[in-house]
Design an enzyme around this catalytic site. Structure first.
Site, mmCIF file in Angstrom:
data_model
loop_
_atom_site.group_PDB
_atom_site.id
_atom_site.type_symbol
_atom_site.label_atom_id
_atom_site.label_comp_id
_atom_site.label_asym_id
_atom_site.label_seq_id
_atom_site.Cartn_x
_atom_site.Cartn_y
_atom_site.Cartn_z
ATOM 1 N N HIS A 90 -9.843 -5.261 10.381
ATOM 2 C CA HIS A 90 -10.451 -5.113 9.061
ATOM 3 C C HIS A 90 -11.744 -4.293 9.092
ATOM 4 C CE1 HIS A 90 -7.530 -8.075 8.001
ATOM 5 N NE2 HIS A 90 -7.990 -8.255 6.785
ATOM 6 N N GLU A 120 0.800 -1.228 0.000
ATOM 7 C CA GLU A 120 0.000 0.000 0.000
ATOM 8 C C GLU A 120 0.831 1.276 0.000
ATOM 9 O OE1 GLU A 120 -0.907 -2.651 1.757
ATOM 10 O OE2 GLU A 120 -2.988 -3.069 1.229
#
Lengths: 328, 360
Positions: free
Chosen positions: A130, A61
């Protein structure tokens, strides 16, 4: 004429139209191309647009988001998919130090027309790491724009506005909305864009304002229905759609009409979107309030995994109804 | 590259093709650029110490050959990006001393209107995408510039500078993987001055011998350069840039160099983590400006008198830039709110939609 599309299809249609409109638009992210998207938002786009426009990235990322920011400085208009917005933490430096600051630090010499998109939500039993919902976090960084569409039409309209915007725009979608359906205007009727910074009254009411964004709008609408049919309370549902810029005028107009407010916010109570909206209301419409501002947020703990209890941690129609009932 | 390695006789790169084509005027210009950077920074240090500037001041003194040597190879579509030690790159890329000095003074006439400061000089019109403040954070941006070039079908490359301290950041390793995987025309230039702030490379990098060699883990070319020799910097960097431009192959170059001052002027221990002998050895034996001056005199390109005159000119220019900065107006409170969003500056329909700012 409008058609019924899923939220996922509406996003895809918006992306597809922008890919067609501007050759500098490129989609990058983990599994967006050959896999057809982890959530199938980008399904079929690689086949249609090819390797140059739709690019699979490694799980990296900080690297690929920073790369997108650099490319945007040079005039490319990258749309970056975060498989989960929860993974923002891996790329936080790029998201807040580079994308948010480069225009300012360069005295306006450099623009950063990048879109970051992907799901930001709880409710899928995937546990604490998450299930982060960071729209309030990113809205706290001047230089960034943040939106959170609740319906397919808004999803399409906002993603198109985000791609055309000359500043970095972070689009917070929702995995639990991807399969929901709604009316979306037909492309034949013209270019459908929902401007950033314009809230939407999703339901008119006169007794109380339920102010929400993202999936909380759906809960607020369900709660409003129950409040009307079971308790005779007329609730107005204000969908913020865009967190920054924020349509404060629409919020205040609704509050001045109903005189009572419950803010519904899937992010956490401390420093979240609802904390900011409550501040603005008390600052600008205090005299119109007949009761304290109240909130229904995600209960203030990391996201619980247990499927038996997670929905109780999140805003839901029952919690909203109970909160509203404390006024009446 | 250790001191011992630097002290070993090395190849002469003056006759490499890219240096053979240098006219005497170009050589003098390279010397002038290096001395301008040094005089600019010495002047900045003087006025920083006099309290004229805020924030940090990361001096490039000792490293001038790196910026000047690499940037002297710039072609039309090449781009450059660096970290917080950015004055050298800025001036080598043609930014004026006035706009740079005024930026450090926090004045309206600064290159970033006083909004960036010493660490954040930018000149995108000159291919300079700025100094960036987070160690290693600029390395994916450099990758993005290279990606942009490739996407836009332009033959060019991006030189992305970083310090030896940045090689241990994850963002750098992610950038290397992506650069090699996507065949992007980026050249990472590690300016190895031996210290990441006060921690020597020997205490910060597990693989101490060579930082550029990490490229091998990413199937990428690499090379090591003696930064005290501007001819070597040019010769080896040229090869890397041509490879990037023509073959879209990334590369890591590690350029051995040295900073005479601390990490920043605020580095209180600057004289404690390095021995006086070590610093003196570099100043006496490896100073890139002294060595190049000596070289040009021996080549008959420059006389001592001419070199002194160039140095004096640079000194006068730097002093004038400080006067310019001193006399320039400061930003006003209203300037705080500009350059945040494109649309609020450009007063479009969208700039009236919703609140962008939330002041009390």
């Amino acid at each position: 004429m409008s058609r019924t599309l899923t939220y996922r299809e509406a996003l895809r249609e918006g992306l597809d139209e922008e890919l067609a409109r501007d050759p500098n638009v490129v989609l990058l992210g983990e599994e967006v191309a050959q896999y057809n998207g982890a959530y199938k938002v980008t399904e079929g786009l690689w086949k249609k647009w090819g390797d140059k426009r739709i690019v699979d990235t490694p799980i990296s990322e900080a690297g690929f988001i920073g790369m997108g920011i650099g490319a945007s400085m040079l005039g490319v208009r990258p749309v970056m998919e975060l498989m989960f917005w929860s993974f923002h933490s891996v790329a936080f430096d790029q998201l807040v130090n580079n994308a948010a600051c480069v225009r300012y630090m360069s005295g306006g010499l450099i623009n950063c027309p990048i879109v970051m998109r992907g799901p930001a939500n709880g409710g899928t039993n995937v546990g604490a790491t998450h299930s982060h919902i960071p729209e309030g976090l990113f809205a706290a960084f001047p230089g960034l724009k943040v939106c959170a569409p609740a319906t397919p039409a808004d999803a399409k309209g906002l993603i198109k506005a985000a791609i055309r915007d000359n500043d970095p725009v972070y689009v917070m979608e929702n995995t639990l909305l991807y399969g929901t359906t709604g009316e979306v205007p037909d492309p034949a009727e013209g270019d459908y864009v929902v401007p950033l910074g314009k809230a939407d009254i999703k339901r008119e009411g006169k007794d109380i304002s339920l102010i929400a964004h993202g999936r909380s709008v759906i809960h607020a609408l369900a709660a409003a229905e129950t409040l009307q049919t079971e308790h005779g309370i007329s609730a107005e549902v204000v969908d913020l759609r865009s967190i920054r810029p924020l349509d404060v005028d629409t919020i205040l107009a609704s509050v001045k009409k109903t005189n009572r407010v419950v803010l519904v916010d899937e992010s956490k109570p401390f420093g979240g979107v609802s904390a900011m909206v409550a501040t603005l209301i008390q600052e600008h419409a205090f005299d119109y309030l007949d009761a304290p501002i109240k909130r229904v947020c995600t209960i203030d703990a990391p996201a619980i995994y247990s499927p038996h209890i997670e929905n109780e941690q999140l805003p839901n129609p029952r919690r909203i109804v109970e909160k509203v009932r404390t006024f009446f | 590259m250790s001191t011992a390695q630097l002290d070993t006789p090395r190849l002469d790169f003056a006759s490499s093709p890219i240096n053979r084509e240098l006219t005497p005027e170009r050589k003098i210009d390279l010397f002038r650029q290096m001395i301008r950077i040094r005089r600019f920074e010495q002047t900045a240090l003087k006025f920083y110490n006099a309290g004229k500037m805020g924030g940090f001041l990361h001096l490039y003194i000792g490293q001038e050959s790196v910026a000047v040597g690499t940037i002297s190879l710039k072609e039309e579509n090449d781009h450059f990006i660096t970290a917080y030690r950015d004055h050298g790159h800025a001036i080598a890329l043609g930014m004026g001393m006035n706009e740079c000095m005024a930026e450090m003074y926090g004045k309206q006439t600064g290159c970033s209107k006083g909004k960036g400061g010493s660490m954040h000089f930018f000149a995108p019109d000159k291919g300079f995408w700025g100094g960036h403040g987070i160690v290693g954070g600029q390395t994916p941006l450099g990758l993005g510039l290279a990606y942009g070039l490739k996407y836009l079908n332009k033959e060019g490359c991006c030189l992305c500078y970083l310090g030896d301290g940045a090689v241990n950041q994850g963002a750098f390793h992610e950038s290397l993987n992506l650069a090699s995987l996507f065949n992007l025309p980026v050249v990472y230039v590690i300016e190895n001055n031996g210290y990441s702030m006060g921690t020597s490379q020997k205490r910060s990098s597990a693989y101490r011998g060579c930082l550029a060699q990490r490229a091998e883990g990413y199937d990428m070319e690499w090379d090591v350069i003696d930064g005290s020799d501007i001819y070597e910097v040019r010769a080896k960097t040229h090869i890397a840039m041509e490879r990037a431009r023509k073959e879209q192959k990334p590369c890591i170059l590690e350029i051995a160099t040295y900073r005479y001052y601390g990490h920043s002027v605020a580095d209180a221990n600057a004289k404690k983590y390095r021995t006086p002998e070590e610093i003196e050895n570099y100043k006496q034996n490896h100073d890139p400006i002294t060595l190049f001056r000596r070289r040009l005199v021996s080549e008959g390109v420059l006389t001592e008198e001419q070199a002194d005159a160039i140095s004096k000119e640079a000194q006068d220019e730097a002093a004038a830039s400080a006067r310019f900065a001193e006399e320039s107006p400061a930003p006003t409170a209203a300037d705080i709110m500009t350059d945040v969003y494109w649309e609020t500056d450009n007063n479009t329909e969208a700039s009236k939609t919703g609140w962008h700012f939330f002041n009390d």
